[in-house]
Scaffold this motif. Structure first.
Motif: not given
Length: 210
Positions: A62-76, A93-97
């Protein structure tokens, strides 16, 4: 005459004894006004969430998912999906909890529009599912529930607001009092010359009316 401030403990103690009450009172006034203005000017925000689960009990993933959604690729990818919808857009804004040692986690979208928050949360979930396996091995998730419309605005954290405003007010008023004490042009007490100009007191002259 050159001003020489000796920032020793006796000077600070005398300063606080003289001005502490004034500083606290004006800091409280500043905090009260700032809190009122903040409550009126701060526009409400709304949160909408998608609940998901990691299927293989690999909680660390799950911590890796948090890192993924913060990448420029996902945001784009997400921004592209949002623009294609032709909906009226708002800053978001979007985040994983997630809870510790729990396989369940949530996508949370926050914006100033309840409907848009719901839309972004669901779109983020779609983009995530379509792309996460391309960049993270072991991604194995299930959607538990999609985002629903939440019309209840998020509450303002008044505790942090009050503490922050009080500290700002305290430092501001303290700075003003220091300037007043040093450059006010008035010898306020017998220790003023020593504190401000670094001159030792040689004596006192008492003037009597004739």
């Amino acid at each position: 005459m050159k001003t020489v401030i000796k920032w020793d403990m006796p000077f600070l103690v005398r300063f606080l004894r003289k001005y502490l009450l004034v500083i606290v009172i004006f800091s409280c006034i500043f905090t009260s006004l700032g809190t009122i203005i903040t409550s009126y000017l701060n526009k409400p925000t709304y949160t909408s969430s998608v609940q998901m689960s990691q299927n293989d009990n690999n909680v660390a993933q799950i911590s890796s998912y948090t890192q993924f959604i913060n990448t420029d690729k996902f945001k784009s990818l997400l921004n592209k999906q949002i623009k294609q919808s032709k909906k009226k857009q708002f800053l978001y804004s979007i985040q994983i909890n997630s809870d510790t040692n729990s396989t369940f986690f949530t996508f949370q979208a926050v914006s100033r529009n309840a409907g848009f928050s719901q839309f972004v949360a669901n779109e983020a979930m779609i983009v995530f599912i379509k792309n996460v396996s391309k960049y993270l091995s072991g991604a194995n998730v299930t959607v538990v529930s999609k985002a629903i419309l939440n019309k209840k605005p998020n509450s303002i954290n008044f505790t942090k607001t009050i503490i922050g405003l009080f500290l700002v007010g305290f430092m501001l008023v303290t700075s003003l009092m220091i300037v007043r004490e040093i450059f006010g042009g008035t010898v306020n007490d017998r220790l003023y010359i020593h504190d401000v100009y670094g001159l030792d007191k040689l004596g006192e002259l008492e003037l009597k009316d004739k």
